[in-house]
Design a protein around this motif. Structure first.
Motif, mmCIF file in Angstrom:
data_model
loop_
_atom_site.group_PDB
_atom_site.id
_atom_site.type_symbol
_atom_site.label_atom_id
_atom_site.label_comp_id
_atom_site.label_asym_id
_atom_site.label_seq_id
_atom_site.Cartn_x
_atom_site.Cartn_y
_atom_site.Cartn_z
ATOM 1 N N LYS A 1 0.833 -1.191 0.000
ATOM 2 C CA LYS A 1 0.000 0.000 0.000
ATOM 3 C C LYS A 1 0.875 1.252 0.000
ATOM 4 N N ALA A 2 0.492 2.234 -0.813
ATOM 5 C CA ALA A 2 1.286 3.455 -0.925
ATOM 6 C C ALA A 2 1.360 4.190 0.411
ATOM 7 N N SER A 3 0.266 4.197 1.159
ATOM 8 C CA SER A 3 0.260 4.911 2.436
ATOM 9 C C SER A 3 1.202 4.255 3.442
ATOM 10 N N SER A 4 1.220 2.922 3.456
ATOM 11 C CA SER A 4 2.107 2.214 4.379
ATOM 12 C C SER A 4 3.569 2.427 4.007
ATOM 13 N N LEU A 5 3.874 2.393 2.705
ATOM 14 C CA LEU A 5 5.242 2.613 2.256
ATOM 15 C C LEU A 5 5.692 4.035 2.565
ATOM 16 N N GLN A 6 4.816 5.024 2.346
ATOM 17 C CA GLN A 6 5.166 6.415 2.631
ATOM 18 C C GLN A 6 5.415 6.615 4.123
ATOM 19 N N GLN A 7 4.665 5.941 4.954
ATOM 20 C CA GLN A 7 4.864 6.048 6.399
ATOM 21 C C GLN A 7 6.230 5.496 6.805
ATOM 22 N N ASP A 8 6.630 4.391 6.210
ATOM 23 C CA ASP A 8 7.937 3.827 6.521
ATOM 24 C C ASP A 8 9.063 4.722 6.016
ATOM 25 N N ILE A 9 8.875 5.340 4.846
ATOM 26 C CA ILE A 9 9.892 6.238 4.304
ATOM 27 C C ILE A 9 10.061 7.458 5.204
ATOM 28 N N ASP A 10 8.948 8.030 5.653
ATOM 29 C CA ASP A 10 9.021 9.190 6.548
ATOM 30 C C ASP A 10 9.718 8.833 7.857
ATOM 31 N N GLN A 11 9.420 7.656 8.392
ATOM 32 C CA GLN A 11 10.061 7.233 9.631
ATOM 33 C C GLN A 11 11.560 7.035 9.434
ATOM 34 N N PHE A 12 11.941 6.461 8.297
ATOM 35 C CA PHE A 12 13.363 6.258 7.997
ATOM 36 C C PHE A 12 14.104 7.589 7.889
ATOM 37 N N MET A 13 13.507 8.557 7.203
ATOM 38 C CA MET A 13 14.147 9.853 7.035
ATOM 39 C C MET A 13 14.255 10.594 8.368
ATOM 40 N N ASN A 14 13.246 10.466 9.226
ATOM 41 C CA ASN A 14 13.324 11.094 10.547
ATOM 42 C C ASN A 14 14.441 10.482 11.381
ATOM 43 N N ASP A 15 14.583 9.166 11.318
ATOM 44 C CA ASP A 15 15.671 8.508 12.049
ATOM 45 C C ASP A 15 17.031 8.921 11.493
ATOM 46 N N TYR A 16 17.109 9.075 10.154
ATOM 47 C CA TYR A 16 18.370 9.478 9.530
ATOM 48 C C TYR A 16 18.749 10.896 9.955
ATOM 49 N N ASP A 17 17.789 11.810 9.946
ATOM 50 C CA ASP A 17 18.072 13.191 10.359
ATOM 51 C C ASP A 17 18.497 13.250 11.824
ATOM 52 N N GLN B 1 20.039 10.887 13.514
ATOM 53 C CA GLN B 1 21.395 10.360 13.616
ATOM 54 C C GLN B 1 22.424 11.385 13.144
ATOM 55 N N LYS B 2 22.106 12.111 12.074
ATOM 56 C CA LYS B 2 23.033 13.140 11.598
ATOM 57 C C LYS B 2 23.201 14.247 12.634
ATOM 58 N N GLU B 3 22.117 14.622 13.291
ATOM 59 C CA GLU B 3 22.212 15.642 14.332
ATOM 60 C C GLU B 3 23.072 15.159 15.498
ATOM 61 N N GLU B 4 22.943 13.880 15.856
ATOM 62 C CA GLU B 4 23.760 13.337 16.936
ATOM 63 C C GLU B 4 25.233 13.314 16.557
ATOM 64 N N ILE B 5 25.532 13.012 15.297
ATOM 65 C CA ILE B 5 26.924 12.991 14.836
ATOM 66 C C ILE B 5 27.516 14.394 14.845
ATOM 67 N N ASN B 6 26.737 15.380 14.382
ATOM 68 C CA ASN B 6 27.224 16.758 14.382
ATOM 69 C C ASN B 6 27.450 17.268 15.800
ATOM 70 N N ALA B 7 26.568 16.888 16.720
ATOM 71 C CA ALA B 7 26.751 17.289 18.111
ATOM 72 C C ALA B 7 27.989 16.650 18.706
ATOM 73 N N ALA B 8 28.242 15.397 18.324
ATOM 74 C CA ALA B 8 29.436 14.716 18.833
ATOM 75 C C ALA B 8 30.709 15.356 18.304
ATOM 76 N N LYS B 9 30.662 15.863 17.072
ATOM 77 C CA LYS B 9 31.841 16.524 16.513
ATOM 78 C C LYS B 9 32.156 17.817 17.273
ATOM 79 N N CYS B 10 31.113 18.490 17.739
ATOM 80 C CA CYS B 10 31.331 19.756 18.440
ATOM 81 C C CYS B 10 31.936 19.553 19.823
#
Length: 249
Positions: A162-178, A180-189
Motif C-alpha cells: 500500500k502506498a500509504s504504508s510505504l510512505q509512512q515507513d519512508i518518513d520514519q526512515f528519514m526522521n531517524d536518519y536526520d 542520527q546526523k544531528e547526533e553525529i554533528n553534536a558529537a563533533k562539536c
C-alpha cells in the motif's frame, strides 16, 4: 479403565513420537500426514528462546502449516508461547534483520522443522503422549486454511504494498536518519582533543591538536576525513620531536 493398545502413542527410533495430521474434518477418508515430535534437548545450544524443558521439536511440517496454524493445533496440549519454523534444524537466529517489512526474505514452499515453546512443561509431555490414531486438524471452520488457486490469490494480494504504508515507513526512515546526523554533528562539536605540552626556556606553550573521537559513524567520507586528520597529527608530532620540544611526560 486403561486405554486400549491402539490409543497409545507410537514411538519410533530416535525417540520421536508420531502424530497424525489431517487437512480438514471433511477429508475423513483422505490419507493422513505424519509429524515426528520429541522434546528438544541440545546441550550445546545456549539459546534462551528454546528452553530445554518446554520446547517441542517437530519434523516433517508441511508448507501449508504456518506459525498461527501450528499454534492453534498444538494449543490443545497447553498454552503455546512461541513457534519457530526453519528449513532445517539449527541454532536459533535473531527474529529481526534490521530490514523494513517491505523487503523481508520470502520462505521457500517446502517441508520444514518447527520449535514449539509451551508455557508449561506439561504441554510437551501431553504432545508426546498423544495417540497416533487421533489426528490433528489443520483447517477448520473457525480457522480455514487456503490452498490451490485461493492460496495463490491471497499470496499475490499480500505481496502488494500500500502506498500509504510505504510512505509512512519512508518518513520514519528519514526522521531517524536526520536524528542520527544531528547526533553525529553534536558529537563533533564536543569531541575531545589531545593537548600537547610544549615547554621552552622562557615560557610554556600549549598547542592543541584536534582529534575527533567519534564513534558509530557509518559514512565513508567521515571515516576518510578522520584518517586524514590522524595522519596530519602524526606529522606534527614528528616535527615537534625533531625540534626536541616534545615532552609528553
Amino acid at each position: 479403565m486403561a486405554p486400549s493398545a491402539d490409543q497409545h502413542a507410537r514411538v519410533i527410533p530416535g525417540g520421536f513420537t508420531v502424530l497424525s495430521l489431517r487437512f480438514s474434518e471433511d477429508d475423513a477418508h483422505a490419507a493422513l500426514h505424519q509429524l515426528c515430535v520429541k522434546e528438544h534437548r541440545v546441550r550445546a545450544e545456549s539459546s534462551t528462546n528454546r528452553p530445554l524443558d518446554r520446547t517441542l521439536f517437530v519434523l516433517n511440517v508441511p508448507p501449508y502449516c504456518t506459525e498461527s496454524v501450528i499454534t492453534e493445533m498444538f494449543s490443545r496440549f497447553g498454552p503455546v508461547q512461541s513457534v519457530e519454523l526453519k528449513e532445517r534444524p539449527g541454532a536459533s537466529e535473531p527474529s529481526h534483520s534490521g530490514l523494513t517489512k517491505h523487503f523481508t526474505d520470502k520462505h521457500r514452499q517446502c517441508f520444514r522443522v518447527a520449535y514449539i515453546v509451551f508455557r508449561h512443561a506439561s504441554g510437551v509431555n501431553a504432545a508426546k503422549r498423544h495417540p497416533e490414531n487421533v489426528p490433528l486438524v489443520v483447517s477448520t471452520a473457525e480457522r480455514p486454511v487456503r490452498t490451490g488457486i485461493h492460496k495463490w490469490i491471497q499470496q499475490y494480494s499480500d505481496s502488494l504494498i500500500k502506498a500509504s504504508s510505504l510512505q509512512q515507513d519512508i518518513d520514519q526512515f528519514m526522521n531517524d536518519y536526520d536524528r542520527q546526523k544531528e547526533e553525529i554533528n553534536a558529537a563533533k562539536c564536543v569531541c575531545s582533543g589531545i593537548i600537547i605540552m610544549c615547554k621552552s626556556h622562557s615560557e610554556k606553550k600549549r598547542t592543541h591538536i584536534g582529534r575527533s573521537l567519534i564513534s558509530n559513524i557509518s559514512s565513508v567520507s567521515d571515516i576518510a576525513e578522520l584518517r586524514k586528520k590522524f595522519e596530519e597529527d602524526k606529522q606534527r608530532i614528528a616535527v615537534l620531536r625533531a625540534q626536541r620540544k616534545f615532552r609528553p611526560y
